[in-house]
Design an enzyme around this catalytic site. Structure first.
Site, short mmCIF file in Angstrom:
data_model
loop_
_atom_site.label_atom_id
_atom_site.label_comp_id
_atom_site.label_asym_id
_atom_site.label_seq_id
_atom_site.Cartn_x
_atom_site.Cartn_y
_atom_site.Cartn_z
N ALA A 164 -12.26 16.81 54.40
CA ALA A 164 -11.42 16.99 55.57
C ALA A 164 -11.09 15.63 56.17
CB ALA A 164 -12.13 17.85 56.62
N ASP A 165 -9.97 15.56 56.88
CA ASP A 165 -9.73 14.40 57.72
C ASP A 165 -10.52 14.58 59.02
OD1 ASP A 165 -8.74 12.00 58.67
OD2 ASP A 165 -6.67 12.44 58.10
N TRP A 166 -10.54 13.56 59.85
CA TRP A 166 -11.39 13.54 61.05
C TRP A 166 -11.16 14.80 61.90
CZ3 TRP A 166 -14.64 9.38 62.75
CH2 TRP A 166 -15.17 9.55 64.02
N ASN A 167 -12.18 15.64 61.99
CA ASN A 167 -12.13 16.89 62.75
C ASN A 167 -11.00 17.80 62.28
OD1 ASN A 167 -13.12 18.67 64.77
ND2 ASN A 167 -11.55 18.01 66.20
N GLY A 168 -10.57 17.62 61.05
CA GLY A 168 -9.45 18.41 60.55
C GLY A 168 -9.72 19.91 60.54
#
Length: 735
Positions: A280-284
């Site tokens: 995932a991307d940051w907090n995606g």
């Protein structure tokens, strides 16, 4: 080091076993809670505060970053002591001894910073890209980093979007080949080597289409366009063996990418056979809630694991909810097992079980002559000469007042970048240091001595006084790196306020002006080109900025960079790119530039994709094909004669494009398919031959399946996408 020899209780530590067998042995011992722990990544691990979670096997990975937009502000760097302390908890203090995977954004260099990725793309040089990746991996590995989040292969024709600085250009072929080279540079043939780290292709997919160039915004695109354009460089990275892929923040036609089961699980993992980790991307995953598709983190976790996101970056949704989702029957255990298998496979491939610790006694980590040589080569190749009215190259030995040739006399070097090392590193340089940068002032002073006058441009009236006394002025213009990169979109791609005023005033003196433009995106350079006698686009070049600039300005090396993105006439012309497809109203670029598009402007690009000049002139002959026809499974050669008609050597980027005039779906008017870097001595002519396979004309049709059509293909060669000569071949069905 740790004793990684296998024991009856830990047979997966036997490094002689195949990776898949080791994964099987380990997974057979894991509880559901420990499996969920392998899907959880934290930021900036604290070996004291996180000790209990580490020993309980409740986290898998940590990245070091200053925050969600870590490229915009510095942190305290990689804390090697923290890495080793955390690994001791994981390897020696946990039940299974699974090491932690540490990641860091090492985008275009670690301690030795090279040009931003868009600058690397301007080189059109896959060898340079690979060498930059190899050095970055070696330096990052010294600090305990085992994984980085590059290359970014998002295709965009939207220079308002700040993240084009991280991209590898607007065309799938250029982006894909450079991405493959960067992957090889970071990972090598054996990613378990102590000097190699895992790469990550990002952001999957369509992120470059963010509406209005606004970071994180929505994307409206059909799968045909995705397959024919935006997915292609990801496929090239996967084919090159990239170990990880990052999901994009955006939605695609209403479905958040972190919940996009079709594109991630079916296309990336299924159709392409990708066996690595989707992160995932940051907090995606948590952001699925913000996007209005999940009611809470629990539902977001279920959507993401079903979609195929294996590792949750910092949201904590998997850690909090996956175990309960499996036990309640809402999520199939097989989906969690698949994610865990991929994470463990990566850790085994990287050799973390054999070599978990960062510390290397006596290991230095700073730019060296060897690494600087690569950075200098890359920075030189990123310089794109886009105008020269005979004022370049400068002559460092000329006397003032001779009035002949390109003698420099007294030179004024002015602008905010003259002695500002930090600003020349570019976006996403977490570990580079401004004091390591060779600045333009120091490099030009070395060559010109007291004939160089320097002004940082803070006082425009003072700059104008100095320009009056000088024989010529080199103006350093452009963007600070804080104006590019993540979360740094703009509505106007002209130069920052005030810079054009200074250029107008200096140009008004009637003396030669060389404009050097440092930037992280294509800019509206119309007035800069009109007012200046020479213009060089440099991007943000890294630690060897000054040496690279001086060597190009004084002709010690020939400028050979080419534009990896189209430069539009104005902001209002966006999007402008080689992606243009034919419309229902036939507009011929060579005849109808003013036809039916805008009332107040023409529609051509100010500087086309692939454009760049040298200090000589090169003539192109017409392309010649080896056969008028080619089988669908065959190939044909295309030969073009290029001649250096000037008095200086050059490196020419000979470019090959094609057009499919009649296809099942609309196809680009011109599409880059190959290029060659050709060195030419003065007066030398060379035949440049491309081996073109019919499969290079393949595209996704209406059924989204790859196809090569029978019929005419137009092949075009030239120095850029706007100056092309053509020939045709026919693809036939028989072999």
């Amino acid at each position: 080091m740790t004793d990684s020899s296998a024991t009856p209780s830990r047979p997966w530590l036997d490094a002689t076993l195949p990776v898949e067998e080791r994964v099987d042995l380990l997974m057979a011992r894991m509880t559901l809670a420990e499996k969920v722990g392998q899907t959880h990544q934290v930021a900036n691990i604290d070996p004291d505060a996180d000790a209990e979670a580490i020993r309980a096997g409740r986290l898998s990975s940590s990245l070091y970053a200053s925050g969600a937009t870590g490229g915009n502000e510095r942190d305290e760097g990689v804390l090697v002591g923290n890495i080793d302390a955390a690994q001791r908890h994981a390897v020696e203090g946990s039940r299974l001894g699974i090491p932690i995977l540490f990641g860091r954004d090492v985008i275009h260099g670690h301690r030795t910073v090279a040009p931003i990725p868009l600058g690397l793309a301007a080189s059109f040089d896959t060898d340079v890209a690979e060498a930059v990746g190899e050095i970055a991996a070696r330096e990052a590995a010294v600090d305990g980093v085992a994984w980085t989040f590059t290359p970014m292969v998002d295709i965009s024709e939207e220079p308002r979007w700040g993240r084009v600085a991280e991209s590898l250009g607007e065309t799938p072929v250029l982006s894909g080949r450079l991405a493959a080279s960067i992957v090889r540079g970071f990972q090598g043939d054996d990613p378990s080597d102590a000097d190699r780290i895992a790469a990550c292709a990002k952001h999957f997919a369509g992120y470059g289409l963010a509406a209005g160039g606004r970071d994180y915004d929505t994307v409206s695109v059909g799968e045909n366009t995705l397959r024919n354009l935006h997915l292609r460089p990801f496929k090239a990275a996967v084919d090159a063996g990239v170990h990880t892929v990052m999901a994009a923040f955006n939605d695609v036609d209403g479905t958040p990418m972190h919940a996009h089961e079709h594109l991630i699980r079916e296309v990336l993992k299924g159709e392409w056979g990708f066996d690595g980790v989707v992160v995932a991307d940051w907090n995606g995953i948590g952001q699925i809630v913000f996007q209005g598709v999940a009611a809470d983190d629990r539902e977001a976790a279920a959507l993401a694991i079903r979609a195929g996101v294996d590792l949750d970056m910092v949201s904590g949704a998997y850690l909090a909810h996956l175990e309960d989702l499996v036990e309640s029957g809402e999520v199939d255990l097989a989906l969690v097992d698949d994610a865990v298998r991929r994470v463990l496979r990566l850790k085994f491939r990287l050799g973390l079980f054999e070599r978990p610790y960062a510390a290397r006694p006596g290991a230095a980590n700073a730019p060296t002559p060897e690494t600087r040589a690569v950075a200098l080569r890359a920075a030189r190749a990123a310089h794109v000469l886009v105008k020269n009215a005979g004022v370049l190259p400068l002559d460092p030995h000329a006397d003032a007042g001779t009035g002949t040739g390109t003698g420099t006399g007294k030179v004024l070097l002015s602008g905010p970048f003259v002695d500002e090392g930090e600003a020349l590193l570019g976006t996403w340089t977490l570990d580079g240091r401004g004091e390591d940068v060779v600045t333009p002032a120091s490099a030009l002073r070395e060559r010109l001595g007291d004939r160089l006058d320097v002004s940082d441009g803070r006082f425009s009236d003072r700059t104008l006084q100095q320009a009056r006394r000088a024989d010529r002025t080199v103006l350093l213009l452009g963007e600070h790196p804080s104006r590019s990169g993540e979360a740094n979109s703009v509505t106007d791609i002209r130069l920052p306020h005030g810079q054009l005023d200074v250029l107008r005033a200096v140009a008004g003196l009637g003396k030669p002006v060389v404009a050097v433009v440092y930037t992280g995106r294509p800019l509206d350079l119309s007035e800069v080109l009109d007012l200046s006698d020479a213009v060089v686009v440099v991007w943000h070049p890294g630690v060897e900025a000054g040496n690279a600039l001086a060597s190009v300005l004084f002709g010690e090396v020939e400028p050979h960079g080419r534009l990896p993105m189209t430069f539009p006439l104005t902001t209002g012309h966006i999007p402008t790119s080689t992606h243009q497809r034919p419309t229902g109203r036939l507009i011929r670029a060579d005849v109808d530039l003013d036809e039916g598009r805008y009332l107040d402007a023409l529609t051509y690009a100010r500087l086309p994709f692939g454009f760049g000049l040298s200090y000589t002139t090169v003539e192109y002959g017409a392309p010649v094909v080896s056969s008028p026809t080619v089988a669908r499974d065959g190939s044909v050669t295309v030969t073009v004669t290029v001649t250096n008609t000037g008095e200086r050597p050059c490196r020419e980027v000979v470019q090959l494009y094609f057009r499919d005039p009649v296809a099942q779906v609309t196809r680009p008017l011109v599409e880059l398919t190959d290029w060659a870097l050709v060195d030419l001595a003065p007066g030398q002519a060379r035949d440049v031959t491309f081996d073109v396979r019919a499969e290079q004309f393949a595209y996704a049709g209406r059924d989204l399946c790859a196809r090569v059509d029978e019929g005419e293909i137009v092949l075009l060669t030239g120095p850029d996408s706007a100056r092309l000569q053509s020939t045709s071949i026919t693809v036939r069905t028989d072999s």
